[in-house]
Design a protein around this motif. Structure first.
Motif, PDB file in Angstrom:
ATOM      1  N   HIS A  97       0.879  -1.151   0.066  1.00 39.19           N
ATOM      2  CA  HIS A  97       0.064  -0.037  -0.083  1.00 39.19           C
ATOM      3  C   HIS A  97       0.741   1.160   0.317  1.00 39.19           C
ATOM      4  O   HIS A  97       1.978   1.319   0.612  1.00 39.19           O
ATOM      5  CB  HIS A  97      -0.947   0.066   1.406  1.00 39.19           C
ATOM      6  CG  HIS A  97      -1.800   1.006   1.456  1.00 39.19           C
ATOM      7  ND1 HIS A  97      -2.960   1.093   0.845  1.00 39.19           N
ATOM      8  CD2 HIS A  97      -1.828   2.235   2.031  1.00 39.19           C
ATOM      9  CE1 HIS A  97      -3.681   2.267   1.292  1.00 39.19           C
ATOM     10  NE2 HIS A  97      -2.853   2.852   1.928  1.00 39.19           N
ATOM     11  N   THR A  98       0.514   2.330  -0.933  1.00 39.81           N
ATOM     12  CA  THR A  98       1.388   3.267  -0.951  1.00 39.81           C
ATOM     13  C   THR A  98       0.789   4.548  -0.336  1.00 39.81           C
ATOM     14  O   THR A  98      -0.524   4.761  -0.276  1.00 39.81           O
ATOM     15  CB  THR A  98       1.598   3.821  -2.434  1.00 39.81           C
ATOM     16  OG1 THR A  98       2.037   2.630  -3.093  1.00 39.81           O
ATOM     17  CG2 THR A  98       2.491   5.050  -2.690  1.00 39.81           C
ATOM     18  N   GLU A 156       9.831  -2.766   9.750  1.00 42.10           N
ATOM     19  CA  GLU A 156       9.808  -4.027   9.000  1.00 42.10           C
ATOM     20  C   GLU A 156       8.585  -4.126   7.710  1.00 42.10           C
ATOM     21  O   GLU A 156       9.139  -4.647   6.730  1.00 42.10           O
ATOM     22  CB  GLU A 156       9.346  -5.360   9.970  1.00 42.10           C
ATOM     23  CG  GLU A 156      10.459  -5.858  10.373  1.00 42.10           C
ATOM     24  CD  GLU A 156      10.173  -7.111  11.041  1.00 42.10           C
ATOM     25  OE1 GLU A 156       9.205  -7.686  10.917  1.00 42.10           O
ATOM     26  OE2 GLU A 156      10.981  -7.706  12.025  1.00 42.10           O
ATOM     27  N   ASP A 157       7.593  -3.376   8.244  1.00 41.77           N
ATOM     28  CA  ASP A 157       6.523  -3.148   7.182  1.00 41.77           C
ATOM     29  C   ASP A 157       6.685  -2.526   6.172  1.00 41.77           C
ATOM     30  O   ASP A 157       5.978  -2.487   4.859  1.00 41.77           O
ATOM     31  CB  ASP A 157       5.059  -3.216   7.721  1.00 41.77           C
ATOM     32  CG  ASP A 157       5.291  -1.468   8.256  1.00 41.77           C
ATOM     33  OD1 ASP A 157       5.567  -1.651   9.362  1.00 41.77           O
ATOM     34  OD2 ASP A 157       4.537  -0.880   7.652  1.00 41.77           O
ATOM     35  N   VAL A 158       7.724  -1.645   6.147  1.00 40.68           N
ATOM     36  CA  VAL A 158       7.824  -0.582   5.164  1.00 40.68           C
ATOM     37  C   VAL A 158       8.917  -0.989   3.953  1.00 40.68           C
ATOM     38  O   VAL A 158       9.867  -1.749   4.239  1.00 40.68           O
ATOM     39  CB  VAL A 158       8.609   0.599   5.605  1.00 40.68           C
ATOM     40  CG1 VAL A 158       9.012   1.592   4.453  1.00 40.68           C
ATOM     41  CG2 VAL A 158       7.406   1.479   6.597  1.00 40.68           C
ATOM     42  N   VAL A 159       8.371  -1.400   2.809  1.00 42.55           N
ATOM     43  CA  VAL A 159       9.139  -1.815   1.772  1.00 42.55           C
ATOM     44  C   VAL A 159       9.801  -1.103   0.898  1.00 42.55           C
ATOM     45  O   VAL A 159      10.761  -1.408  -0.110  1.00 42.55           O
ATOM     46  CB  VAL A 159       8.103  -3.262   0.826  1.00 42.55           C
ATOM     47  CG1 VAL A 159       7.844  -4.133   1.649  1.00 42.55           C
ATOM     48  CG2 VAL A 159       6.991  -2.262   0.150  1.00 42.55           C
ATOM     49  N   THR A 213       4.164   0.074   2.031  1.00 41.31           N
ATOM     50  CA  THR A 213       4.087  -0.508   3.356  1.00 41.31           C
ATOM     51  C   THR A 213       3.033  -1.879   3.075  1.00 41.31           C
ATOM     52  O   THR A 213       1.956  -1.781   2.260  1.00 41.31           O
ATOM     53  CB  THR A 213       3.613   0.095   4.368  1.00 41.31           C
ATOM     54  OG1 THR A 213       3.390  -0.817   5.742  1.00 41.31           O
ATOM     55  CG2 THR A 213       2.023   0.825   4.111  1.00 41.31           C
ATOM     56  N   ARG A 214       3.313  -2.803   3.941  1.00 43.43           N
ATOM     57  CA  ARG A 214       2.735  -4.094   3.945  1.00 43.43           C
ATOM     58  C   ARG A 214       1.726  -4.083   4.830  1.00 43.43           C
ATOM     59  O   ARG A 214       0.849  -5.050   5.119  1.00 43.43           O
ATOM     60  CB  ARG A 214       3.414  -5.264   3.949  1.00 43.43           C
ATOM     61  CG  ARG A 214       3.972  -5.687   2.592  1.00 43.43           C
ATOM     62  CD  ARG A 214       4.743  -7.065   2.717  1.00 43.43           C
ATOM     63  NE  ARG A 214       5.541  -7.192   1.432  1.00 43.43           N
ATOM     64  CZ  ARG A 214       5.056  -7.619   0.209  1.00 43.43           C
ATOM     65  NH1 ARG A 214       3.731  -7.535   0.088  1.00 43.43           N
ATOM     66  NH2 ARG A 214       5.949  -7.678  -0.741  1.00 43.43           N
ATOM     67  N   ASP A 215       1.547  -3.142   5.983  1.00 39.10           N
ATOM     68  CA  ASP A 215       0.695  -2.906   6.982  1.00 39.10           C
ATOM     69  C   ASP A 215       0.142  -1.383   7.196  1.00 39.10           C
ATOM     70  O   ASP A 215       0.706  -0.520   7.882  1.00 39.10           O
ATOM     71  CB  ASP A 215       1.376  -3.477   8.476  1.00 39.10           C
ATOM     72  CG  ASP A 215       0.565  -3.257   9.454  1.00 39.10           C
ATOM     73  OD1 ASP A 215      -0.508  -3.102   9.096  1.00 39.10           O
ATOM     74  OD2 ASP A 215       0.992  -3.738  10.550  1.00 39.10           O
ATOM     75  N   PRO A 216      -0.476  -1.146   6.199  1.00 42.14           N
ATOM     76  CA  PRO A 216      -1.362   0.254   6.075  1.00 42.14           C
ATOM     77  C   PRO A 216      -1.763   0.771   7.452  1.00 42.14           C
ATOM     78  O   PRO A 216      -1.533   1.809   7.860  1.00 42.14           O
ATOM     79  CB  PRO A 216      -2.292   0.346   5.125  1.00 42.14           C
ATOM     80  CG  PRO A 216      -2.197  -1.085   4.264  1.00 42.14           C
ATOM     81  CD  PRO A 216      -1.294  -2.175   5.276  1.00 42.14           C
ATOM     82  N   ALA A 217      -2.452  -0.163   8.362  1.00 38.22           N
ATOM     83  CA  ALA A 217      -3.043   0.228   9.379  1.00 38.22           C
ATOM     84  C   ALA A 217      -1.892   0.846  10.479  1.00 38.22           C
ATOM     85  O   ALA A 217      -2.128   2.057  10.849  1.00 38.22           O
ATOM     86  CB  ALA A 217      -3.961  -0.805  10.058  1.00 38.22           C
ATOM     87  N   ALA A 218      -0.940   0.010  10.743  1.00 34.71           N
ATOM     88  CA  ALA A 218       0.088   0.531  11.493  1.00 34.71           C
ATOM     89  C   ALA A 218       0.662   1.769  10.857  1.00 34.71           C
ATOM     90  O   ALA A 218       1.308   2.611  11.749  1.00 34.71           O
ATOM     91  CB  ALA A 218       1.270  -0.558  11.681  1.00 34.71           C
ATOM     92  N   CYS A 219       0.951   1.808   9.809  1.00 34.75           N
ATOM     93  CA  CYS A 219       1.523   2.927   9.210  1.00 34.75           C
ATOM     94  C   CYS A 219       1.016   4.458   9.153  1.00 34.75           C
ATOM     95  O   CYS A 219       1.324   5.370   9.393  1.00 34.75           O
ATOM     96  CB  CYS A 219       1.753   2.729   7.644  1.00 34.75           C
ATOM     97  SG  CYS A 219       3.476   3.175   7.263  1.00 34.75           S
TER      98      CYS A 219
END
Lengths: 265, 315
Positions: free
Chosen positions: B239-240, B259-262, B275-281
């Motif tokens: 997710h961007t 970790e979730d930031v790619v 990111t692979r974890d938008p909620a956290a981001c």
């Protein structure tokens, strides 16, 4: 929301709509500019009557038939009626009104009535000033007050009818000016000069109520007069009924437009 | 697509759309669309131009479907103005009458629902309080921020207590505080049994409000059901998030450690994070910018990932 908190009649909603619309019309700068100009023109005509050798009665009739009937009344009406719905479309507020539990004809009437009333007040004030400043000094009260009453009613009703026409056309064509100007040019300037069909124009009925259509042919003479395009004087109440009927019909058309037209806002 | 009518929410169904189509000249808005929506929050999800706004306008009664029918609480919407008492609608665009304060705006529109002055004032007060604008209610709407304007639009839709609330992209342009407020309110209303339909092209926004979604694409319902199914698909696509701030370089440096930031892309005035974890981001970014004084100005999602999922579903 408990239903008991809601008024059962739509009267409250219409009253709210009308009072907000009245507030809006009265706050609009254009309303005051046009009103001020109307009063100024009326005062100039009174000045001409008072300080020149021109006859006050003539100045009154010229103001009524040369200025108010063809110019001032349609101008005031198009200014107030044209934008009624178009403005709501342009500023995208129309959906707020359409999505309320109010029948569309009532919605249209609720917006029209205050604008038409303000328009009638403006033209009525202008006529009143010219009457008091020109006609009364020249002709006196006694012989003129009854005719003035009919003329005053005609001017008011014509303003209301024009406002309704321009508001309905504005809603139909989503244009506050062009449709109204086209209607005025075709129906009120051209058709009002043609035999028989001139009877559908506001100009004819206003002229009839203001005493400009003086001839009073009856029977076969009426038919000849209709066909020839000559002056036809009908009883003033016929014109009053026509203008009132036109207003009601245009309110219905406006309501129908609000019901059927897809406002892709 | 099966013949079964897509269904979301509880029972009884508040909104019933049957074979509704609407087109603008030669452009299709919605196409032979049927859906049943009941109490609770339903997310209407689709890329820009999918037909979400058209569907919202058709359900709200602003547009009449050219074919098909819409019923609200079992009553047909067409030619039935009293049905509007059951509907609250928040349009996508900003639209206000000049010179009105927030309170006047809400009271006016509430009175048009037939409430007398005192009841309308009380109802407006409650609605304004619910959207957190009590202190600013008497300021002109023209002075409001974008987020405040969104909230006052929500207040006018809520004040008459409809059982069907339609919100078209309600989080557009909202600041983090306003966003939180609206999300909490929507969840609260849904939990209380109101049928709430929220449209968005951003999956993450919908995800914060509900589990139930209807996916729209090219004017048709593409899928309906639990958001997890969509999430499973979307997890394959990072997710961007586009973040505007005064110190993007420092923010980027903070973000790369997670970790979730790619991926982090840097520009003069913004950072673009995948990111692979938008909620956290979405929680992390405002917090980091505030804690470190990075001059946070706002964040949006181009949401190309959702487009990718739609492409996958269409194919």
């Amino acid at each position: 929301m408990p239903s008991s908190d809601r008024q059962t009649a739509g009267a409250t909603s219409i009253g709210v709509l009308m009072s907000e619309e009245l507030r809006r019309v009265l706050r609009r700068r254009a309303t005051w500019i046009v009103g001020g100009l109307g009063v100024l023109v009326a005062l100039v005509m009174v000045g001409i009557s008072a300080f020149t050798s021109l006859d006050g009665h003539g100045v009154y009739r010229t103001t009524l038939n040369g200025l108010m009937r063809p110019l001032v009344i349609p101008f005031v009406a198009i200014l107030l009626g044209g934008p009624l719905i178009v403005e709501e479309v342009e500023q995208r507020t129309l959906p707020y009104l359409l999505l309320r539990p109010i029948p569309r004809a009532q919605l249209f009437a609720g917006k029209l009535i205050p604008a038409a009333a303000v328009g009638a007040a403006l033209t009525g004030a202008m006529l009143g000033i010219v009457y008091l400043g020109c006609e009364v000094p020249s002709m006196g009260w006694g012989d003129t007050i009854a005719d003035f009453g009919v003329t005053f009613g005609g001017v008011g009703l014509a303003t209301v009818a024009y406002t309704a026409v321009f508001a309905a056309l504005g809603a139909l064509f989503s244009s506050s000016l062009y449709a109204g100007i086209l209607y005025y040019g075709v129906v009120e300037l051209v058709i009002s000069q043609l035999p028989i069909i001139k009877l559908v124009s506001v100009q004819y009925h206003l002229a009839n109520m203001t005493g400009s259509e003086t001839a009073n042919p009856g029977g076969s003479s009426l038919i000849s007069a209709l066909l020839s395009g000559a002056s036809i004087g009908l009883p003033w109440w016929v014109s009053m009924l026509f203008l009132a009927g036109l207003t009601v019909a245009m309110t219905g058309v406006g309501g129908l437009v609000l019901s059927k037209k897809q406002f892709e806002i | 697509m099966t013949d079964a009518i897509p269904t979301t929410g509880g029972d009884p169904k508040t909104i019933q759309v049957r074979k509704a189509s609407y087109w603008y000249d030669d452009v299709i808005g919605i196409n032979d669309l049927s859906v049943d929506i009941g109490p609770g929050v339903t997310g209407l999800l689709g890329p820009n131009g999918a037909g979400k706004s058209t569907l919202m306008k058709v359900i709200s009664g602003q547009l009449s479907p050219r074919t098909g029918e819409v019923r609200i609480n079992k009553r047909p919407l067409a030619g039935n103005p009293e049905v509007f008492a059951d509907i609250g609608f928040v349009p996508e665009f900003d639209a206000f009458w000049q010179g009105m304060s927030g309170r006047e705006f809400v009271v006016y529109l509430t009175r048009l629902h037939g409430l007398d002055k005192s009841n309308a004032a009380a109802a407006a007060e409650r609605a304004i309080e619910r959207v957190g604008l009590t202190d600013d209610a008497d300021r002109p709407v023209s002075d409001y921020s974008k987020g405040m304007r969104q909230r006052i639009k929500v207040a006018q839709a809520l004040a008459h207590e409809p059982n069907c609330l339609l919100l078209d992209e309600p989080l557009n342009g909202t600041d983090p505080v306003g966003r939180r407020h609206i999300i909490d309110l929507i969840r609260e209303l849904g939990a209380a049994g109101t049928t709430v339909v929220v449209s968005s092209h951003v999956l993450h926004e919908i995800e914060q409000m509900t589990d139930e979604v209807v996916l729209i694409h090219s004017g048709r319902v593409l899928a309906d059901g639990h958001i997890q199914e969509i999430r499973d698909l979307i997890d394959e696509h990072p997710h961007t998030i586009h973040v505007d701030c005064d110190r993007p370089r420092e923010l980027a440096a903070e973000l790369v450690g997670f970790e979730d930031v790619v991926r982090v892309e840097l520009a003069d005035d913004h950072v673009r994070v995948a990111t692979r974890d938008p909620a956290a981001c979405y929680d992390r970014i405002p917090r980091l910018t505030l804690e470190n004084d990075f001059g946070f100005q706002g964040m949006t999602s181009p949401d190309n990932d959702l487009d990718a999922v739609f492409q996958y579903l269409v194919d």
